[in-house]
Design an enzyme around this catalytic site. Structure first.
Site, PDB file in Angstrom:
ATOM      1  N   HIS A 116       0.829  -1.211   0.000  1.00 12.52           N
ATOM      2  CA  HIS A 116       0.000   0.000   0.000  1.00 12.52           C
ATOM      3  C   HIS A 116       0.857   1.252   0.000  1.00 12.52           C
ATOM      4  CE1 HIS A 116      -0.090   1.408   4.343  1.00 12.52           C
ATOM      5  NE2 HIS A 116       0.228   0.162   4.599  1.00 12.52           N
ATOM      6  N   ASP A 135       5.880   2.404   7.642  1.00 14.94           N
ATOM      7  CA  ASP A 135       4.564   1.931   7.216  1.00 14.94           C
ATOM      8  C   ASP A 135       3.874   2.984   6.372  1.00 14.94           C
ATOM      9  OD1 ASP A 135       2.058   0.827   6.978  1.00 14.94           O
ATOM     10  OD2 ASP A 135       1.518   1.061   9.079  1.00 14.94           O
ATOM     11  N   GLU A 193      -5.233   1.483   2.557  1.00 11.39           N
ATOM     12  CA  GLU A 193      -5.059   0.277   3.392  1.00 11.39           C
ATOM     13  C   GLU A 193      -5.267   0.646   4.843  1.00 11.39           C
ATOM     14  OE1 GLU A 193      -2.821  -2.531   6.032  1.00 11.39           O
ATOM     15  OE2 GLU A 193      -2.588  -0.369   5.800  1.00 11.39           O
ATOM     16  N   GLU A 194      -4.752   1.834   5.209  1.00  9.53           N
ATOM     17  CA  GLU A 194      -4.823   2.260   6.601  1.00  9.53           C
ATOM     18  C   GLU A 194      -6.266   2.474   7.066  1.00  9.53           C
ATOM     19  OE1 GLU A 194      -2.515   1.924   8.422  1.00  9.53           O
ATOM     20  OE2 GLU A 194      -0.599   2.412   7.478  1.00  9.53           O
ATOM     21  N   ASP A 212       4.002  -4.948   3.242  1.00 11.62           N
ATOM     22  CA  ASP A 212       3.484  -3.677   3.730  1.00 11.62           C
ATOM     23  C   ASP A 212       4.709  -2.866   4.127  1.00 11.62           C
ATOM     24  OD1 ASP A 212       2.407  -1.702   5.492  1.00 11.62           O
ATOM     25  OD2 ASP A 212       0.593  -2.869   5.760  1.00 11.62           O
ATOM     26  N   HIS A 229       2.536   4.789  13.016  1.00  7.87           N
ATOM     27  CA  HIS A 229       1.397   5.689  12.772  1.00  7.87           C
ATOM     28  C   HIS A 229       1.536   7.050  13.450  1.00  7.87           C
ATOM     29  CE1 HIS A 229      -1.603   2.274  11.487  1.00  7.87           C
ATOM     30  NE2 HIS A 229      -0.506   2.328  10.749  1.00  7.87           N
TER      31      HIS A 229
HETATM   32 ZN   LIG Z   1       0.796  -0.497   6.475  1.00 10.39          ZN
END
Ligand SMILES: [Zn+2]
Length: 698
Positions: free
Chosen positions: A342, A352, A389-390, A418, A512
């Site tokens: 993603h 990420d 995706e998140e 990922d 995140h």
């Molecule tokens: Zn991810």
């Protein structure tokens, strides 16, 4: 005799075992793999990573669109064919207001902001509101109750100590081992809380683990873990089009009917700010396990701390963009090996997902250059850059729904990356049919730090030094307990493809947050981008072996062994019952797997093209056979009879049977056992080469 002895001697000289190739095609494959070792450039990967992480790129934003266009342009330059940007229109609500105010015992307002760090300019720009995607909108006030990790047992403890959470604000921590934040939201919703605040305790991903950023990998005091709380364990993808693609003009259900949408307000918080509320709680002291790393006495409340929580979303349907491109196969263009990562991030997405996006971009260049040099794969390799995706695995789910039929006919396997690198520890999660394949591929690529094969490095490193996220940690190289949490879900659970999900992990406490950025990756997570480069190589070895093998590297014998173990587990949970029907079907599955393996070996030894083609078609049908097209009770989207995610995102094996046992529902246990047995029989029939629903069109 002499010829085969020579072949095996030269194979030994050339490298370790590779299943599924005749001697001649193995020689060509080894040349290809030398190129895959040499070609990738860590400098190009670093430059791409800097570009990908230059600005926040939440799904549906202008920057996300720019990166989709950049990805498409670079793939065209790399030589990929049929590069296109596919748009889906999905529910993607952005928060317009998020606030948490304490009204008693003293007035205080949380900033809900992450502080800048000197020397890291990416942390100095305003990254916008911090929020939980798909939180309900609303304005509620109440006393605070600290509910530990927010599991059902935690609320039971509260109830047994006279603490009622109904109508109150639940404060819970993100937890290790990782449990999906949407499960915490669902549990609080079921217990009647008015809102939930989820904070990152320093014991889980901050100074309790080690040095914090910028000195080390763990989360500094103001870091906030954003993320979705959607109930995608019920159905992933656009909540308004469950089970069909969100193409323009698609039918949409009303939001009130969407089973994946939470009805509770949820907000993420840093430990710096959660501490203010926790310190203002009285009531019983919590169990030891709830005590985190803050130098305070952890009390449950309720109150006297009282807070007002406000969340306002714009509830908009927005476009998102999947980018796909192909290297068309020279011999079997209608057989696809699908690779995906993603692109969207919560902020910069250092690890990420931009680590994976940078590794995939270099892989496109590597395989594109080979194709230009006439080293085209036999089967087609499909690249996909997913979006949102998140949010709820959105664009991969929509794409899988849109191309379900074509994927079922053509796709050999799906390989997901990922995050590619937050450290040096290789982890892989996959269906058991790919165990040997993954081990062989990991054995062919060197671990950058030790210069021994990844498999050997994995053995010596063991499972220490893990991050705070779910991983393949365990005694086996490949974890065969599949849950959810990334884009492979639609391919496994809805389409029925063999899948692998892999990464290099390490200590990582900034997930995140704004600190998951280029500097974290380049200074701490993967200095020199060596593991990013190793992932490009490993992914390339896997993609080309799947694309070029004469005999597909799918072995269902370990699958039957795992199913047998899983049956032992469910039997222990319902000891008064024997699962003889499923066991008998699994024995037929095991026998069919052994038969396919020996037919494959014989066809390969004779290089019998017709026989190889027939066995390959059988092998492709097996995973499809494990789907029950009506799905699991209560969640028809999840069709796979061996695997499904639990609400915690934890893996659940034999989900139909396991959930019936949990419900203590004997007739349903029997019915689900029949469905499991039927699925195993469909997979067995496919492996025997019988045509039926599990089989694949030639
Ligand atoms: Zn991810």
């Amino acid at each position: 005799m002499a010829a085969s002895a020579q072949a095996s001697a030269s194979e030994k000289a050339a490298g370790p075992a590779v299943s599924g190739f005749t001697p001649a095609s193995l020689e060509a494959q080894r040349k290809l793999e030398q190129h895959i070792t040499r070609y990738p450039s860590s400098e190009r990967i670093r430059a791409d990573h800097r570009f990908l992480t230059a600005q926040p790129h939440v799904a549906g934003t202008a920057r996300d669109r720019e990166l989709a266009e950049w990805t498409a342009a670079e793939w065209r330059k790399a030589g990929l064919e049929d590069v296109r940007i596919l748009e889906h229109e999905v529910l993607l609500p952005y928060a317009t207001e998020v606030s948490v105010e304490m009204t008693a015992p003293k007035p205080w307002r949380a900033t809900l902001r992450e502080e800048p760090i000197a020397g890291d300019e990416d942390t100095e720009t305003d990254a916008g509101l911090t929020y939980h995607a798909y939180s309900a909108s609303g304005d509620v006030s109440g006393e605070v109750v600290y509910a530990g990790s927010g599991n059902p047992a935690d609320y039971d403890w509260l109830a047994s100590h006279g603490v009622d959470v109904k109508g109150k604000i639940a404060l819970v921590r993100y937890s290790v081992p990782y449990s999906y934040r949407g499960f915490k939201a669902l549990t609080a919703q079921r217990r009647g809380a008015a809102a939930i605040i989820i904070y990152s305790d320093p014991a889980d991903d901050g100074y309790g683990k080690g040095k914090v950023y910028p000195e080390g990998p763990w989360g500094p005091e103001s870091h906030i873990q954003r993320g979705g709380i959607v109930y995608d364990f019920m159905v992933p993808g656009d909540p308004l089009t469950p089970g069909w693609a969100s193409v323009p003009g698609a039918r949409r259900i009303p939001a009130a009917e969407a089973i994946s949408l939470p009805t509770i307000i949820s907000v993420p918080m840093s430990y710096k700010e959660a501490r203010v509320i926790l310190e203002a709680l009285r009531g019983p002291e919590t169990p030891r396990a709830w005590k985190g790393g803050l130098p305070i006495t952890y009390r449950a409340g309720a109150g006297p701390a009282t807070v007002r929580v406000r969340v306002r979303n714009d509830d908009k349907v927005r476009p998102i963009w999947t980018v796909t491109g192909k290297i068309t196969g020279s011999a079997e263009p209608d057989r696809w090996v699908v690779l995906g990562n993603h692109r969207d991030a919560w902020v910069y997405g250092g690890v990420d997902p931009s680590s994976g996006s940078a590794s995939m971009m270099e892989l496109a260049r590597t395989l594109g250059a080979q194709a230009k040099d006439g080293m085209r794969p036999k089967r087609t390799i499909v690249f996909a850059s997913w979006d949102a995706e998140e949010w709820t695995l959105t664009s991969s789910s929509e794409w899988g729904e849109q191309y379900e039929q074509e994927l079922r006919e053509k796709a050999v396997a799906y390989v997901n990356v990922d995050s590619s690198a937050s450290g040096p520890n290789f982890t892989a999660t996959a269906v058991p049919a790919l165990n040997r394949f993954i081990a062989e591929a990991a054995n062919a690529v060197m671990d950058p730090a030790t210069n021994v094969p990844i498999t050997d490095a994995w053995k010596t490193r063991g499972t220490k030094e893990r991050g705070a996220l779910p991983s393949g940690a365990g005694d086996d190289l490949v974890n065969n307990r599949l849950g959810s949490g990334s884009d492979y879900t639609v391919f496994l659970n809805f389409v029925g493809l063999p899948i692998v999900d892999m990464s290099f992990d390490g200590p990582y406490g900034v997930y995140h947050s704004v600190y998951d950025n280029h500097q974290w990756v380049s200074r701490i997570g993967d200095p020199g981008f060596r593991y990013h480069t190793a992932m490009t190589r490993l992914w390339g070895v896997m993609a080309t072996r799947l694309a070029n093998a004469d005999l597909l590297p799918l072995d269902y014998r370990p699958y039957a062994e795992r199913v047998s173990e899983f049956l032992n587990e469910v039997e222990r949970r319902w000891p008064e019952r024997r699962f003889d029907v499923a066991r008998a079907a699994n024995a037929r599955f095991a026998a069919a797997a052994a038969g396919a393996a020996s037919r494959g070996a014989a066809a390969l030894a004779k290089n019998d093209r017709a026989a190889l083609s027939a066995v390959n078609t059988s092998l492709m049908g097996a995973e499809r056979g494990l789907l029950e097209m009506q799905g699991l009770p209560g969640r028809p989207w999840y069709r796979h009879q061996i695997y499904a995610p639990k609400p915690t995102y934890a893996p659940e094996v034999l989900p139909g049977v396991a959930e019936a046992i949990e419900a203590r529902d004997a007739p349903r246990v029997a019915e689900q056992e029949q469905k499991l047995a039927a699925a195993l029989d469909r997979a067995a029939a496919a492996l025997r080469g019988e045509r039926g629903r599990g089989t694949v069109n030639r």
